[in-house]
Design a protein around this motif. Structure first.
Motif, mmCIF file in Angstrom:
data_model
loop_
_atom_site.group_PDB
_atom_site.id
_atom_site.type_symbol
_atom_site.label_atom_id
_atom_site.label_comp_id
_atom_site.label_asym_id
_atom_site.label_seq_id
_atom_site.Cartn_x
_atom_site.Cartn_y
_atom_site.Cartn_z
ATOM 1 N N PHE A 24 43.843 23.615 34.682
ATOM 2 C CA PHE A 24 43.725 22.828 35.920
ATOM 3 C C PHE A 24 45.024 22.059 36.179
ATOM 4 O O PHE A 24 45.505 21.992 37.294
ATOM 5 N N PHE A 25 45.554 21.496 35.093
ATOM 6 C CA PHE A 25 46.755 20.687 35.254
ATOM 7 C C PHE A 25 47.938 21.538 35.717
ATOM 8 O O PHE A 25 48.721 21.127 36.570
ATOM 9 N N LYS A 26 48.031 22.731 35.165
ATOM 10 C CA LYS A 26 49.102 23.642 35.581
ATOM 11 C C LYS A 26 49.000 23.902 37.095
ATOM 12 O O LYS A 26 49.984 23.846 37.817
ATOM 13 N N TRP A 27 47.778 24.151 37.576
ATOM 14 C CA TRP A 27 47.589 24.448 38.998
ATOM 15 C C TRP A 27 47.950 23.274 39.888
ATOM 16 O O TRP A 27 48.626 23.438 40.887
ATOM 17 N N VAL A 28 47.415 22.070 39.523
ATOM 18 C CA VAL A 28 47.635 20.928 40.415
ATOM 19 C C VAL A 28 49.056 20.377 40.308
ATOM 20 O O VAL A 28 49.425 19.458 41.036
ATOM 21 N N SER A 29 49.853 20.947 39.417
ATOM 22 C CA SER A 29 51.266 20.554 39.356
ATOM 23 C C SER A 29 52.117 21.468 40.229
ATOM 24 O O SER A 29 53.335 21.301 40.305
ATOM 25 N N ASP A 30 51.487 22.437 40.866
ATOM 26 C CA ASP A 30 52.214 23.438 41.643
ATOM 27 C C ASP A 30 52.014 23.179 43.144
ATOM 28 O O ASP A 30 50.899 23.293 43.662
ATOM 29 N N ASP A 31 53.097 22.839 43.813
ATOM 30 C CA ASP A 31 53.016 22.488 45.237
ATOM 31 C C ASP A 31 52.357 23.570 46.083
ATOM 32 O O ASP A 31 51.656 23.288 47.042
ATOM 33 N N GLU A 32 52.630 24.808 45.726
ATOM 34 C CA GLU A 32 52.094 25.897 46.529
ATOM 35 C C GLU A 32 50.567 25.959 46.425
ATOM 36 O O GLU A 32 49.879 26.310 47.366
ATOM 37 N N VAL A 33 50.056 25.585 45.258
ATOM 38 C CA VAL A 33 48.605 25.601 45.045
ATOM 39 C C VAL A 33 47.924 24.407 45.707
ATOM 40 O O VAL A 33 46.877 24.536 46.335
ATOM 41 N N ILE A 34 48.548 23.239 45.593
ATOM 42 C CA ILE A 34 47.855 22.034 46.091
ATOM 43 C C ILE A 34 48.182 21.693 47.539
ATOM 44 O O ILE A 34 47.679 20.721 48.077
ATOM 45 N N ARG A 35 48.985 22.520 48.167
ATOM 46 C CA ARG A 35 49.383 22.281 49.553
ATOM 47 C C ARG A 35 48.166 21.977 50.446
ATOM 48 O O ARG A 35 48.207 21.146 51.320
ATOM 49 N N TYR A 36 47.079 22.682 50.190
ATOM 50 C CA TYR A 36 45.903 22.538 51.051
ATOM 51 C C TYR A 36 44.691 21.963 50.331
ATOM 52 O O TYR A 36 43.568 22.270 50.663
ATOM 53 N N ILE A 37 44.918 21.143 49.303
ATOM 54 C CA ILE A 37 43.756 20.457 48.730
ATOM 55 C C ILE A 37 43.782 18.989 49.145
ATOM 56 O O ILE A 37 44.824 18.440 49.484
ATOM 57 N N THR A 38 42.601 18.378 49.127
ATOM 58 C CA THR A 38 42.485 17.026 49.676
ATOM 59 C C THR A 38 42.574 15.951 48.600
ATOM 60 O O THR A 38 42.377 14.787 48.878
ATOM 61 N N MET A 39 42.862 16.345 47.374
ATOM 62 C CA MET A 39 43.024 15.330 46.348
ATOM 63 C C MET A 39 44.492 15.025 46.141
ATOM 64 O O MET A 39 45.335 15.859 46.419
ATOM 65 N N GLY A 40 44.744 13.865 45.601
ATOM 66 C CA GLY A 40 46.130 13.480 45.358
ATOM 67 C C GLY A 40 46.725 14.276 44.210
ATOM 68 O O GLY A 40 46.022 14.959 43.470
#
Lengths: 180, 178
Positions: A24-40
């Motif tokens: 999970f941490f790897k994913w949420v550290s990636d701008d391309e992945v979190i571009r469209y999520i609503t969490m910080g």
């Protein structure tokens, strides 16, 4: 967190485990992945671990890890249950970029809609999605979600730090047909 | 929550107190009032006191009791979503003999002014039952814009049916205090 395992052709949804925090941490550290999520943005692994611990304690919803046919952890998905109004709010992330474009998002969304309407017997299934996230909107429409409105500047993009608009989408039990 | 006092031409809004419980209990047992509220579970006085105690502990919520002279006539509740810089608001004039005097609008405008100017919010939103035409009109007049209709969003415990919900909002740049 309520616990159950759901399966479709290629996908297994199983309860989140503490040991998933690293992926999970790897994913949420990636701008391309979190571009469209609503969490910080999550800055440290220890914060992600805390987050996982917290959702595992949460009583009114489900938090699944998504595992594909090769046993690979590829994303996670969350259901938040509203028992009074018989509705369920839904969030989804396919974090493994190599697995994008293979139809996993559609498969997970269908599997969950079936679970929400046929098993939980809820009346409404809803979600919010970034206005710019055309790919996801297409998936949700394909499953049967209808566009219900636009909440202006209701979130802050974790990447651009700018306000962003979110579409509200929903599907009702009476609209749900299982497309096999 | 912080104890806050806001004043308008005719009204005082102050953070809820435990001693307000009898009024809140009476309103929340009146079907004409809760028909269009999202919480509809008719509390006893004891239960309402517990709810108020919980509210007073919350960091991101504030409930204002609305006073006309010294009479408690209604409430307005606020929830702040700090990371997204917006707030949601709700409320009602619980004293029915005070309906039709524009107090609801005056109270909401006072809270909006506080949220935009003091709390520096960028967006304030509210949910209104689609059937609640009177409230919808008031919100429009205040400056709220309709953003969409969420179908069968509320199971209404009073009328025993699903009701649609209208999502409305006003942005900081749209807010001008008259």
């Amino acid at each position: 967190m309520k616990k159950i395992i759901l399966k479709s052709k290629r996908i297994t949804l199983r309860p989140v485990k503490f040991s998933d925090a690293g992926s999970f941490f790897k994913w949420v550290s990636d701008d391309e992945v979190i571009r469209y999520i609503t969490m910080g943005r999550v800055k440290k692994l220890v914060d992600e671990k805390k987050f996982v611990k917290k959702v595992m304690k949460e009583k009114r919803g489900y938090f699944f890890s998504i595992v594909n046919e090769n046993g690979l952890l590829i994303g996670n998905t969350q259901l938040d249950l509203d028992e009074k109004n018989k509705k369920v709010m839904f969030g989804l992330m396919i974090g493994e970029k190599n697995e994008w474009g293979k139809g996993y998002g559609t498969e997970v969304t269908k599997l969950l809609a079936k679970f929400v309407f046929e098993k939980l017997k809820h009346n409404r299934f809803e979600l919010e999605v970034y206005k710019e996230n055309k790919g996801a909107i297409k998936v949700y429409k394909k499953v049967g979600f209808k566009m219900e409105g636009l909440r202006r500047e209701s979130t802050v993009s974790p990447v651009t730090k700018k306000y962003a608009d979110l579409f509200m989408m929903g599907i009702l039990k009476k609209e749900w047909r299982n497309k096999k | 929550m912080k104890k806050i006092i806001l004043k308008s031409k005719r009204l005082v809004l102050r953070t809820i107190k435990l001693s307000d419980a009898p009024e809140y209990t009476r309103w929340f047992n009146d079907e004409e009032i809760i028909k269009y509220l999202s919480t509809q579970n008719k509390p006893t006085l004891e239960k309402e006191k517990k709810i108020i105690k919980e509210k007073l502990k919350s960091k991101d919520k504030n409930t204002f009791t609305i006073l006309l002279k010294n009479k408690i006539i209604g409430f307005s509740s606020v929830k702040i979503f700090k990371s997204r810089n917006y707030a949601s608001i709700g409320g009602a004039i619980g004293e029915k003999d005070e309906w039709g005097n524009g107090y609801g609008r005056e109270a909401f405008e006072t809270v909006l002014d506080y949220l935009f100017k003091k709390m520096k919010m960028n967006r304030v939103e509210l949910e209104v039952y689609e059937d609640n035409k009177r409230a919808f009109k008031v919100y429009k007049r205040i400056g709220f814009k309709k953003e969409g209709v969420r179908r069968e969003y509320h199971w209404n415990l009073i009328t025993k049916k699903y009701d649609n919900d209208i999502m409305m909002s006003i942005l900081k740049r749209e807010w001008k205090k008259k």
